[in-house]
Design a protein around this motif. Structure first.
Motif, PDB file in Angstrom:
ATOM      1  N   ASP A 116     -15.721  37.140  46.466  1.00 10.45           N
ATOM      2  CA  ASP A 116     -16.152  38.013  45.093  1.00 10.45           C
ATOM      3  C   ASP A 116     -14.728  38.554  44.666  1.00 10.45           C
ATOM      4  N   ASP A 117     -14.042  38.968  45.463  1.00  8.94           N
ATOM      5  CA  ASP A 117     -13.656  39.778  44.927  1.00  8.94           C
ATOM      6  C   ASP A 117     -11.685  39.002  44.227  1.00  8.94           C
ATOM      7  N   GLN A 118     -11.518  38.199  44.441  1.00  5.78           N
ATOM      8  CA  GLN A 118     -10.316  36.984  44.198  1.00  5.78           C
ATOM      9  C   GLN A 118     -10.972  36.560  43.289  1.00  5.78           C
ATOM     10  N   ASP A 119      -9.270  35.561  42.778  1.00  5.14           N
ATOM     11  CA  ASP A 119      -9.709  34.767  41.241  1.00  5.14           C
ATOM     12  C   ASP A 119      -9.994  33.105  42.673  1.00  5.14           C
ATOM     13  N   TRP A 120     -10.157  32.150  43.192  1.00  6.59           N
ATOM     14  CA  TRP A 120      -9.999  30.572  43.166  1.00  6.59           C
ATOM     15  C   TRP A 120      -9.973  29.985  42.281  1.00  6.59           C
ATOM     16  N   TRP A 121      -8.807  29.235  42.386  1.00  6.98           N
ATOM     17  CA  TRP A 121      -8.533  27.601  41.824  1.00  6.98           C
ATOM     18  C   TRP A 121      -8.195  26.804  42.695  1.00  6.98           C
ATOM     19  N   PHE A 122      -8.953  25.905  42.308  1.00  8.18           N
ATOM     20  CA  PHE A 122      -9.097  24.417  42.635  1.00  8.18           C
ATOM     21  C   PHE A 122      -8.401  23.430  41.317  1.00  8.18           C
ATOM     22  N   ASP A 123      -7.234  22.273  42.013  1.00  5.08           N
ATOM     23  CA  ASP A 123      -6.321  21.891  41.145  1.00  5.08           C
ATOM     24  C   ASP A 123      -5.978  20.186  41.595  1.00  5.08           C
ATOM     25  N   THR A 124      -6.372  18.794  40.581  1.00  5.44           N
ATOM     26  CA  THR A 124      -5.596  18.017  41.222  1.00  5.44           C
ATOM     27  C   THR A 124      -5.311  17.138  40.464  1.00  5.44           C
ATOM     28  N   VAL A 125      -4.498  15.768  40.421  1.00 12.23           N
ATOM     29  CA  VAL A 125      -3.782  15.209  39.198  1.00 12.23           C
ATOM     30  C   VAL A 125      -4.703  13.515  39.514  1.00 12.23           C
ATOM     31  N   VAL A 126      -5.014  13.499  39.039  1.00 14.93           N
ATOM     32  CA  VAL A 126      -5.060  11.691  39.208  1.00 14.93           C
ATOM     33  C   VAL A 126      -4.540  10.840  37.744  1.00 14.93           C
ATOM     34  N   THR A 127      -5.071   9.326  38.365  1.00 15.13           N
ATOM     35  CA  THR A 127      -4.034   8.842  37.526  1.00 15.13           C
ATOM     36  C   THR A 127      -5.077   7.593  36.852  1.00 15.13           C
ATOM     37  N   VAL A 128      -4.513   7.636  35.645  1.00 17.00           N
ATOM     38  CA  VAL A 128      -5.980   7.261  34.818  1.00 17.00           C
ATOM     39  C   VAL A 128      -5.752   5.920  34.453  1.00 17.00           C
ATOM     40  N   PRO A 129      -6.520   4.681  34.586  1.00 15.37           N
ATOM     41  CA  PRO A 129      -6.243   3.078  34.604  1.00 15.37           C
ATOM     42  C   PRO A 129      -5.731   3.036  33.207  1.00 15.37           C
ATOM     43  N   ASP A 130      -5.228   1.862  32.679  1.00 12.94           N
ATOM     44  CA  ASP A 130      -4.641   1.439  31.728  1.00 12.94           C
ATOM     45  C   ASP A 130      -6.373   1.036  30.814  1.00 12.94           C
ATOM     46  N   GLY A 131      -5.957   0.941  29.640  1.00 10.36           N
ATOM     47  CA  GLY A 131      -6.685   0.871  29.077  1.00 10.36           C
ATOM     48  C   GLY A 131      -8.170   2.066  28.759  1.00 10.36           C
ATOM     49  N   VAL A 132      -7.810   3.143  29.571  1.00 12.97           N
ATOM     50  CA  VAL A 132      -9.031   4.037  29.905  1.00 12.97           C
ATOM     51  C   VAL A 132      -8.432   5.434  28.183  1.00 12.97           C
ATOM     52  N   GLU A 133      -8.483   5.444  27.244  1.00 12.87           N
ATOM     53  CA  GLU A 133      -8.570   6.645  26.695  1.00 12.87           C
ATOM     54  C   GLU A 133      -9.406   7.891  26.686  1.00 12.87           C
ATOM     55  N   SER A 134     -10.563   7.617  26.876  1.00 10.70           N
ATOM     56  CA  SER A 134     -11.860   8.550  26.226  1.00 10.70           C
ATOM     57  C   SER A 134     -12.465   8.922  27.679  1.00 10.70           C
ATOM     58  N   VAL A 135     -12.711   9.770  28.523  1.00 14.28           N
ATOM     59  CA  VAL A 135     -13.731   9.982  29.248  1.00 14.28           C
ATOM     60  C   VAL A 135     -14.102  11.152  29.127  1.00 14.28           C
ATOM     61  N   ARG A 136     -15.354  11.589  30.037  1.00  7.35           N
ATOM     62  CA  ARG A 136     -16.048  12.616  30.423  1.00  7.35           C
ATOM     63  C   ARG A 136     -16.081  13.188  31.106  1.00  7.35           C
ATOM     64  N   LEU A 137     -15.105  14.346  31.759  1.00  7.74           N
ATOM     65  CA  LEU A 137     -16.094  15.453  32.977  1.00  7.74           C
ATOM     66  C   LEU A 137     -17.268  16.165  32.955  1.00  7.74           C
ATOM     67  N   HIS A 138     -18.014  15.642  34.220  1.00 11.46           N
ATOM     68  CA  HIS A 138     -19.475  15.583  34.291  1.00 11.46           C
ATOM     69  C   HIS A 138     -19.492  16.750  35.992  1.00 11.46           C
ATOM     70  N   LEU A 139     -19.508  17.704  35.519  1.00 14.43           N
ATOM     71  CA  LEU A 139     -19.327  19.306  36.312  1.00 14.43           C
ATOM     72  C   LEU A 139     -20.933  19.447  36.644  1.00 14.43           C
ATOM     73  N   ASP A 140     -21.755  19.377  37.737  1.00 13.41           N
ATOM     74  CA  ASP A 140     -22.574  19.723  38.071  1.00 13.41           C
ATOM     75  C   ASP A 140     -23.001  21.018  39.172  1.00 13.41           C
ATOM     76  N   GLY A 141     -22.080  21.684  38.983  1.00 16.04           N
ATOM     77  CA  GLY A 141     -22.590  22.905  39.236  1.00 16.04           C
ATOM     78  C   GLY A 141     -20.990  23.902  39.960  1.00 16.04           C
ATOM     79  N   LEU A 142     -20.717  25.249  38.552  1.00 11.22           N
ATOM     80  CA  LEU A 142     -19.817  25.974  39.330  1.00 11.22           C
ATOM     81  C   LEU A 142     -20.140  27.107  39.162  1.00 11.22           C
TER      82      LEU A 142
END
Length: 805
Positions: A59-85
């Protein structure tokens, strides 16, 4: 049905730790130090453990999780579902702050427009820094945690309450993170019983005015969404087979298919009624004695469940005759898979809201957050296993023990807000908190108690009869040593027990107390067996631990045996806890790998659906309670044999037993024998005659249960040998039968076989008798190797294999 494409299914995540507030956004991460490979879902503790990195306060620090993903052709809108942070979190998409959350328990859904690639960064800000923010103080101070500001934070007590050793503070995306194309069709189907009729509830959303077809077995039902796309229908499906806890029937689940346009959603539903009448839970109108224990995460570091380990653990609960697990307000909510398995296996779930000992703020935003997590729980636990929802753990008790009156500690959140949020779920019983229900939350003789009279408060075993406990939502907390092989593997030998810092670090201790739960166990060794445990430990640390194991078995046998009697008026008992968080002598009745400890076997004997409980009723001799929880009538024979020290059966008798479904009958040992025997030497007419008494219940398929009680209390004299032997015979199904015999009375026989789990252990044997046990192999075990021993014998018996020289 094809599942929606999850863009994060194969994502590679990085983890970085930074000083609190040093990095404002993900664009600064490249200069913030080394990145580690991370697994999502998971926690910071899990990542660091996998990397072999030690850590202190996460609990003493900030923690960062990061990633980059490729979006398939034709996909313009997405929803990011985060079930527990967990917990003070920020969601960054393509470098922009898109959402924040301050609850570990409320899912988050974030919409985004994407093209080409998509970067996601999840930041978990320092909780210790957040706790420095000045907020109104509570009406009382929690004795469980030092950081009183935690009452404002919707997070777990794990890693933050010193009593829970072995678990770091949970930080990170501990539940699933998915990135899905936009789909407005959401549907949930569950079953229930209303006025003795089975109904299916269909709730969700889809296209406006769309037909929805529900298929249940051979039946089809058609409904329609409204003009706004809302779906909310209750369908009468007639009479169906009911779902039962496994101890009382078959946990029947029915496959259901819901079709909305091209979407097909398959699920399983169960039909049951459930209500609390006083402190007794009734399922389908039948009173249920709830027995089990408090659940802890299988992996308290990563908070992830291995599917096979989860199934095996819950199956062991069933095999032990336990029918309820309680998820306490100090832990975390469990996964959908957990609840599905409980429904499949017939295990009832008592779920606390994640509140414990603190004063919950009277704040609208705080209340709304708790309600949101409760609704999320109901979306996760859609099956029939969720029976009881409680407002938290020791939330009423804490102010009571600090001297506050009822008017000074009223909690609208527990008394009205939470129960109002589940009004649409009458199949779930609500309890405001545990303990509660008596004149005071500290009183154990009414309502739902945390009973530690036998245990932390050092009361004699007879206290269980005078305490009048009506439901023990927590009980029987001892520092329970793991079995000898685990002690040797983890600590090298039994010598560290009782004093070495490595050993003591695993022993539970209430914050601020001058004693720990090993002191509690030693007290019962001293009072039950008449020996000074510190002197035994000095000379023979292995015997010291064995006597501790035996003393806890005595406590479990007496308390659970009495509570389960129908005339005790107790509705249930849940031990604290079913499992340890780390290797060592914790509260768990199983170790941190799920291996049974000594009291697990005593608990299983008292919990078996069909069993005989034997109790000493003083001048009335031995009372025999024959209990049958099953759904079908039982016919059998009850046999009593009283043994002399030489092994001669000096008194014997049998009686036919006929029991209806879900019923019990009480009799006495003398009643079965047919004459006065004074088996327990209560009348003291001359010298003690009998050494032990064996009680056996047999049915059409053979022996159902057998138990031996010793007529003399305390510890039997230590002998060089009691003539133990153990012979293993292979069965066709890969299991083994182990026949354990003795020539003299054997007190607390322990079966210690590497790679195998015995069907029973830590039991007594009458002189000249034997018992046939089943050995269940695990891991790569092929041939049994090990020994059996008894606490009154210096010599142990090596397991031999039948047919081998």
């Amino acid at each position: 049905m094809t599942e929606p494409l999850d863009l994060l299914a194969d994502a590679r995540w990085n983890l970085r730790g930074t000083a609190p507030g040093a990095v404002e956004g993900p664009d600064q991460l490249i200069d913030s130090g080394e990145a580690r490979d991370a697994v999502v879902p998971g926690t910071v503790g899990g990542v660091l453990r996998a990397a072999g990195v030690s850590y202190d306060d996460l609990d003493d620090q900030d923690w960062w999780f990061d990633t980059v993903v490729t979006v398939p052709d034709g996909v313009e809108s997405v929803r990011l579902h985060l079930d527990g942070l967990a917990t003070m979190s920020e969601v960054w998409i393509d470098g922009r702050l898109s959402a924040t959350s301050e609850s570990m328990f409320v899912p988050l859904v974030v919409s985004a427009q994407v093209s080409g690639t998509m970067s996601i960064a999840l930041c978990f800000r320092s909780l210790n820094r957040a706790l420095k923010k000045r907020r109104p103080r509570g009406r009382w101070r929690s004795s469980m945690v030092s950081a009183q500001g935690l009452r404002w934070i919707r997070t777990s007590m794990l890693g933050r309450a010193p009593v829970f050793t072995g678990a770091p503070a949970p930080v990170g995306p501990w539940r699933a993170v998915r990135c899905l194309p936009v789909d407005d069709t959401v549907l949930a189907v569950r079953g229930s019983v209303v006025d003795d009729t089975c109904v299916v509830h269909v709730v969700g959303s889809g296209p406006p005015n769309a037909p929805v077809r529900i298929t249940l077995g051979d039946s089809r039902f058609d409904v329609v969404s409204d003009a706004d796309g809302r779906i909310d229908h209750t369908i009468d499906v007639g009479r169906r087979q009911r779902w039962w806890p496994h101890t009382h029937g078959t946990p029947v689940l029915h496959p259901v298919t819901a079709t909305v346009g091209t979407r097909v959603i398959e699920s399983l539903v169960g039909f049951r009624s459930g209500e609390l009448r006083g402190t007794t839970l009734h399922v389908n109108g039948v009173p249920i004695f709830c027995r089990g224990g408090c659940w802890v995460p299988l992996d308290p570091v990563s908070l992830q469940n291995d599917p096979q380990q989860l199934r095996d653990t819950l199956q062991s609960v069933v095999d032990a005759g336990l029918n309820m697990v309680r998820i306490t307000g100090t832990m975390v909510y469990e996964s959908a898979q957990f609840h599905s398995l409980c429904a499949e296996l017939g295990i009832m779930v008592w779920q606390d809201v994640m509140l414990a000992t603190v004063d919950p703020p009277e704040d609208e935003d705080f209340h709304a957050s708790v309600v949101a997590e409760v609704r999320s729980l109901l979306d996760t636990a859609v099956g029939p296993s969720l029976m009881v929802l409680s407002g938290g753990s020791e939330t009423y008790q804490q102010p009571t023990m600090l001297g506050l009156g009822a008017d000074e500690s009223r909690m609208p959140l527990l008394d009205s807000v939470i129960p109002e949020s589940i009004r649409d779920r009458p199949d779930i019983a609500y309890v405001p908190s545990t303990p509660s229900g008596g004149d005071l939350a500290t009183h154990v003789g009414s309502g739902f108690a945390h009973y530690f009279g036998v245990g932390g408060y050092l009361r004699p075993l007879s206290d269980v009869r005078t305490a009048r406990v009506r439901f023990a939502a927590e009980c029987l907390a001892f520092s329970v040593p793991p079995e000898r092989r685990i002690v040797d593997t983890v600590f090298g030998s039994a010598h560290p027990a009782g004093h070495d810092p490595r050993w003591k670090a695993t022993v539970p201790r209430d914050r601020g107390s001058s004693w720990d739960f090993e002191d509690v166990r030693d007290h019962y060794v001293r009072t039950l067996f008449g020996v000074e445990p510190s002197l035994v430990r000095r000379d023979d640390p292995e015997r010291y631990l064995d006597l501790g194991r035996a003393a806890v078995c005595e406590a479990v046998t007496h308390t659970m045996g009495y509570w389960r009697r129908p005339d005790s008026e107790c509705g249930g008992a849940l031990v604290l806890t079913l499992r340890d968080l780390e290797p060592g002598a914790g509260w768990g009745f199983t170790d941190s790998d799920g291996g049974p400890k000594a009291p697990w076997f005593a608990l299983a004997r008292a919990a078996a659906p069909t069993t005989v409980l034997v109790s000493d009723e003083g001048m009335d001799g031995l009372r025999l309670d024959v209990l049958h929880d099953g759904a079908e009538p039982f016919s059998g024979t009850l046999t009593v044999r009283a043994y002399l020290r030489t092994g001669v059966v000096a008194a014997e008798g049998s009686r036919a037993i006929e029991l209806d479904a879900h019923s019990a009958v009480a009799t006495t040992a003398d009643g079965v024998v047919g004459r006065f025997t004074d088996m327990t030497h209560a009348h003291r007419f001359g010298a003690r005659t009998f050494d032990s008494v064996g009680v056996e219940l047999a049915g059409d398929d053979g022996v159902v249960t057998e138990t031996v009680v010793l007529t003399e209390s305390g510890l039997l004299p230590l002998q060089n040998s009691v003539g133990l032997s153990a012979v293993a015979t292979a069965n066709d199904d890969g299991r083994w039968t182990l026949t354990v015999s003795c020539t003299d009375t054997a007190q607390y026989v322990c079966v210690d076989v590497d790679g195998f789990r015995p069907s029973d252990s830590w039991f007594h044997l009458a002189p000249g008798t034997s018992r046939a046990l089943t050995l269940l192999p695990h891991a790569t075990a092929t041939t049994p190797r090990g020994h059996v021993r008894a606490v009154n014998s210096i010599a142990r018996a090596t397991v031999t294999v039948s047919g081998q020289a």
